[in-house]
Design an enzyme around this catalytic site. Structure first.
Site, mmCIF file in Angstrom:
data_model
loop_
_atom_site.group_PDB
_atom_site.id
_atom_site.type_symbol
_atom_site.label_atom_id
_atom_site.label_comp_id
_atom_site.label_asym_id
_atom_site.label_seq_id
_atom_site.Cartn_x
_atom_site.Cartn_y
_atom_site.Cartn_z
ATOM 1 N N GLU A 22 12.301 1.509 -0.538
ATOM 2 C CA GLU A 22 12.178 2.758 0.635
ATOM 3 C C GLU A 22 12.598 2.408 1.261
ATOM 4 O O GLU A 22 12.115 1.378 1.865
ATOM 5 C CB GLU A 22 10.277 3.256 0.158
ATOM 6 C CG GLU A 22 10.326 3.895 1.105
ATOM 7 C CD GLU A 22 8.964 2.900 1.175
ATOM 8 O OE1 GLU A 22 7.703 3.020 0.034
ATOM 9 O OE2 GLU A 22 7.566 3.196 2.468
ATOM 10 N N HIS A 60 0.572 -1.710 -3.801
ATOM 11 C CA HIS A 60 1.048 -0.644 -4.856
ATOM 12 C C HIS A 60 0.727 -1.765 -6.080
ATOM 13 O O HIS A 60 0.486 -1.811 -7.197
ATOM 14 C CB HIS A 60 1.919 -0.300 -5.964
ATOM 15 C CG HIS A 60 2.652 0.639 -4.812
ATOM 16 N ND1 HIS A 60 3.713 0.891 -4.622
ATOM 17 C CD2 HIS A 60 2.377 0.999 -3.160
ATOM 18 C CE1 HIS A 60 4.694 1.452 -3.407
ATOM 19 N NE2 HIS A 60 3.588 2.145 -3.269
ATOM 20 N N ASN A 84 6.478 4.894 -6.297
ATOM 21 C CA ASN A 84 5.421 4.980 -5.985
ATOM 22 C C ASN A 84 4.651 5.880 -6.687
ATOM 23 O O ASN A 84 4.519 6.620 -6.941
ATOM 24 C CB ASN A 84 4.727 6.241 -4.138
ATOM 25 C CG ASN A 84 6.249 5.170 -3.271
ATOM 26 O OD1 ASN A 84 7.840 5.205 -3.822
ATOM 27 N ND2 ASN A 84 5.870 4.342 -2.175
HETATM 28 P P1 FAE Z 1 -7.866 4.220 -4.594
HETATM 29 O O1 FAE Z 1 -6.910 5.577 -3.945
HETATM 30 O O2 FAE Z 1 -7.695 2.993 -3.859
HETATM 31 O O3 FAE Z 1 -9.035 4.410 -4.383
HETATM 32 C C1 FAE Z 1 -10.384 3.886 -4.647
HETATM 33 C C2 FAE Z 1 -10.905 4.116 -3.764
HETATM 34 O O4 FAE Z 1 -12.522 3.879 -4.740
HETATM 35 C C3 FAE Z 1 -10.897 3.973 -2.560
HETATM 36 O O5 FAE Z 1 -11.802 4.497 -1.295
HETATM 37 C C4 FAE Z 1 -12.172 2.803 -2.162
HETATM 38 O O6 FAE Z 1 -13.089 2.199 -1.279
HETATM 39 C C5 FAE Z 1 -13.017 3.057 -3.711
HETATM 40 N N1 FAE Z 1 -14.238 1.490 -3.831
HETATM 41 C C6 FAE Z 1 -13.757 0.527 -4.436
HETATM 42 N N2 FAE Z 1 -14.682 0.535 -5.072
HETATM 43 C C7 FAE Z 1 -15.775 0.603 -5.433
HETATM 44 C C8 FAE Z 1 -16.941 0.944 -5.681
HETATM 45 N N3 FAE Z 1 -17.440 -0.730 -6.330
HETATM 46 N N4 FAE Z 1 -17.625 1.665 -5.078
HETATM 47 C C9 FAE Z 1 -18.069 2.509 -4.485
HETATM 48 N N5 FAE Z 1 -16.617 2.855 -3.801
HETATM 49 C C10 FAE Z 1 -15.267 1.973 -4.163
HETATM 50 O O7 FAE Z 1 -7.069 4.229 -5.879
HETATM 51 N N6 FAE Z 1 1.180 5.414 -2.738
HETATM 52 C C11 FAE Z 1 2.243 6.342 -3.352
HETATM 53 O O8 FAE Z 1 2.639 6.819 -4.426
HETATM 54 N N7 FAE Z 1 2.826 6.502 -1.854
HETATM 55 C C12 FAE Z 1 3.441 5.898 -0.463
HETATM 56 O O9 FAE Z 1 3.421 6.512 0.555
HETATM 57 C C13 FAE Z 1 2.300 5.159 -0.146
HETATM 58 N N8 FAE Z 1 1.759 4.480 0.340
HETATM 59 C C14 FAE Z 1 1.154 3.449 0.557
HETATM 60 C C15 FAE Z 1 0.639 2.779 1.769
HETATM 61 C C16 FAE Z 1 -0.048 1.787 2.336
HETATM 62 C C17 FAE Z 1 -0.526 1.621 3.612
HETATM 63 C C18 FAE Z 1 -1.179 1.811 1.019
HETATM 64 C C19 FAE Z 1 -2.385 0.852 1.063
HETATM 65 C C20 FAE Z 1 -0.743 2.282 -0.460
HETATM 66 C C21 FAE Z 1 -0.088 3.292 -0.262
HETATM 67 N N9 FAE Z 1 0.188 3.672 -1.827
HETATM 68 C C22 FAE Z 1 0.457 4.650 -1.738
HETATM 69 C C23 FAE Z 1 -0.352 2.947 -3.242
HETATM 70 C C24 FAE Z 1 -1.643 4.583 -3.203
HETATM 71 O O10 FAE Z 1 -2.464 5.419 -2.162
HETATM 72 C C25 FAE Z 1 -2.616 3.891 -4.680
HETATM 73 O O11 FAE Z 1 -1.424 3.944 -5.564
HETATM 74 C C26 FAE Z 1 -3.117 5.117 -4.724
HETATM 75 O O12 FAE Z 1 -4.129 4.862 -3.110
HETATM 76 C C27 FAE Z 1 -4.704 4.611 -5.718
HETATM 77 O O13 FAE Z 1 -5.065 5.402 -6.589
HETATM 78 P P2 FAE Z 1 -6.666 5.098 -6.829
HETATM 79 O O14 FAE Z 1 -6.792 6.400 -8.155
HETATM 80 O O15 FAE Z 1 -6.132 4.186 -8.030
#
Ligand code: FAE
Length: 550
Positions: free
Chosen positions: A403, A489, A527
């Site tokens: 990227e 990721h 991503n």
């Molecule tokens: P996620 O979105 O991490 O959500 C998990 C949620 O569960 C969070 O809100 C936590 O606070 C909550 N949680 C966790 N444990 C507990 C618990 N015990 N009790 C209650 N709540 C809890 O999960 N991906 C892309 O495809 N494109 C991008 O451009 C991209 N850029 C990124 C930039 C940054 C800075 C970051 C950090 C990540 C990026 N990602 C990107 C990755 C993407 O956001 C990530 O793969 C997804 O958010 C993961 O989705 P999940 O549903 O696995």
């Protein structure tokens, strides 16, 4: 704020009636300081000793949001438990989120100093700032040789990510998920996910002319000089809004140095899409600032969850019990893996498979910068939303998708920045740590070196073709070129078809599901959030038909 007002504020965007109702609920809850959000939030009664709902969803990121919406639409009363806060209330500066350039307490999850991925400039400690302890939106979770960035709050990673909405090539997908019907994924679930997430693409003509993407065009030329192709990547940032930012007719967000600590405008984060629709069904309630720490099973087969409610200082102010028939885990790769490894190894869910916790990878992430010639300016003005990648994934000897990342400092710095996704086959496992009650991740520095070795091969080619060098000053004082010790990721830990069946049903238990990034076996080549969303859609379509019938 009324539904009608929200409709008027968002004129031009395609909101459904349910999303409008859901957004009204989010606004009302924020205004009144509720930690429970639902169409009935104002009337929520005191919780019983064990609060029961047919379904509970842990987390509110991509996988969780899909589960919540589809459960709500099926008429199943659902409670969503999210450890972070609802990001819907402006601070004293009139903004919900702080900018990357000027972070305050809203930036980081209970830290006294920010921990941005890029740590320094000209070796100077000018990037990170002291901040107050607060349930901020970005967390950096540290393991021995790897740290993981995750979003905290209603919307999970969607609040902090770069919006790049990439669908993997069918061949890459099929390699990672040999038991999933790829034809069905590409015909049904990827399109469904993209439509729900609001994916759009930058206008190529505007891209070619705007100063805000000069940095991408420069990197594209340098890649081409090395015989490498670049490709546009879609986004969930609204490019029509971005063009208005550039024209000076809309408040700047992507063009105002906002991204990893949240965007105040333009981004279609999950609270604007899936979660607003979920709340709009009237069947979904979101409880914020509640961290699930334990899961067990009662003799009647229902699940019992223990959740700590925290206050703005991180202090546990109450411990709550929830009971449910259907339990959906969407805490992300770290959150879900930790919950299940702990449940298995402390004996509260002893029949969980031995592969729970295994198959974790960092999607081969490596960040690096190149130093350009003085005449090759990248521009003082840079959009925070990447729209282009160097695509060398088809190179079987060294597959990399890099990227082209912005470095918006408001001054010319001649840096080309990249987040490379390498095809690193290394995997690690989470293990329960009885001393802390948490988990350890068995990832080693040597495993990261595989990723940086691959990134080096690609960028050595680009440097050779352009007579340029790497930047040594961006990742602290140790002259580090390849930042391979953190990831955006995190993937795996409860891999589809291993710890679960082919639809995310957890082995050993019925009516227990995983819907998040922990299903993806460590590397998806692009991503990941579109893949996570599409897989969750596939799981919900199957489960609601087969598992919830009377
Ligand atoms: P996620 O979105 O991490 O959500 C998990 C949620 O569960 C969070 O809100 C936590 O606070 C909550 N949680 C966790 N444990 C507990 C618990 N015990 N009790 C209650 N709540 C809890 O999960 N991906 C892309 O495809 N494109 C991008 O451009 C991209 N850029 C990124 C930039 C940054 C800075 C970051 C950090 C990540 C990026 N990602 C990107 C990755 C993407 O956001 C990530 O793969 C997804 O958010 C993961 O989705 P999940 O549903 O696995």
């Amino acid at each position: 704020m009324t539904a009608e007002l929200i409709r008027r504020q968002l004129t031009g965007s395609q909101l459904t009636r349910r999303q409008i109702l859901g957004m009204a609920a989010l606004q009302t809850a924020a205004a009144l300081g509720f930690t429970r959000v639902g169409l009935q939030s104002a009337r929520a009664a005191e919780p019983a000793a064990v609060e029961s709902a047919p379904a509970v969803v842990v987390g509110s990121g991509y996988g969780a949001a899909v589960a919540a919406l589809r459960l709500g639409q099926a008429g199943i009363r659902t409670v969503v438990l999210e450890m972070g806060r609802l990001w819907n209330t402006a601070g004293p500066d009139g903004k919900i989120f702080c900018s990357t350039a000027d972070p305050d307490q809203r930036s980081m999850w209970f830290r006294t100093r920010t921990e941005a991925p890029l740590a320094s400039f000209l070796w100077l400690d000018v990037v990170n700032k002291d901040v107050g302890l607060y349930p901020g939106v970005l967390d950096r979770v540290h393991f021995d040789h790897m740290s993981v960035f995750v979003g905290r709050g209603v919307g999970g990673g969607s609040l902090v990510n770069g919006s790049m909405a990439v669908t993997p090539l069918p061949s890459w997908f099929a390699e990672q998920f040999p038991t999933v019907d790829a034809t069905e994924m590409y015909a049904t679930y990827f399109p469904r996910a993209r439509a729900m997430l609001g994916v759009n693409t930058v206008d190529p003509a505007w891209f070619e002319s705007t100063e805000w993407y000069r940095f991408s065009r420069v990197s594209r030329r340098h890649a081409a000089n090395a015989g490498l192709r670049t490709t546009f990547v879609p986004s969930v940032y609204d490019f029509a809004y971005m063009q208005r930012e550039a024209a000076g007719t809309a408040t700047k967000s992507a063009l105002g140095q906002e991204v990893i600590y949240g965007n105040n405008h333009g981004k279609k984060s999950l609270d604007k899409t899936y979660l607003a629709s979920a709340l709009g069904t009237g069947n979904v309630t979101i409880h914020t600032m509640e961290k699930v720490r334990g899961i067990s099973r009662a003799s009647d087969g229902t699940y019992l969850l223990t959740a700590d409610r925290i206050d703005g200082t991180g202090k546990v102010v109450e411990t709550r019990q929830y009971g449910c028939t259907y339990l959906f885990l969407g805490g992300g790769s770290l959150g879900t893996s930790e919950l299940l490894v702990r449940a298995r190894d402390t004996g509260t869910l002893p029949a969980l498979d031995g592969s729970v916790g295994a198959g974790w990878g960092n999607n081969g992430n490596v960040m690096l910068g190149r130093a350009n010639h003085l005449w090759d300016t990248v521009g003082a003005n840079q959009s925070t939303m990447p729209v282009m990648g160097i695509d060398d994934w088809a190179n079987t000897a060294n597959p990399v998708f890099a990227e082209i990342a912005p470095l918006p400092m408001g001054l010319e710095h001649w840096v080309s920045l990249y987040l490379a996704i390498t095809k690193n086959p290394q995997r690690a496992a989470f293990t329960y740590d009885a001393a802390s009650g948490g988990v350890k991740l068995g990832w080693s520095a040597a495993q990261s070196a595989v990723s940086s070795g691959m990134a080096k091969k690609l960028f050595d080619r680009i440097n050779a073709a352009n007579s340029t060098l790497y930047r040594y000053d961006l990742f602290g004082s140790s002259n580090k070129v390849f930042a391979d010790d953190f990831t955006y990721h995190p993937l795996g830990g409860c891999v589809l078809g291993k710890a679960t069946d082919d639809y995310g049903r957890v082995k050993g238990y019925s009516k227990l599901y995983v819907t998040d990034g922990s299903l993806v076996p460590g590397n998806i080549g692009v991503n990941p959030f579109v893949t996570i969303t599409a897989l969750a859609e596939r799981t919900m379509a199957r489960v609601l038909v087969e598992d919830t019938a009377p």
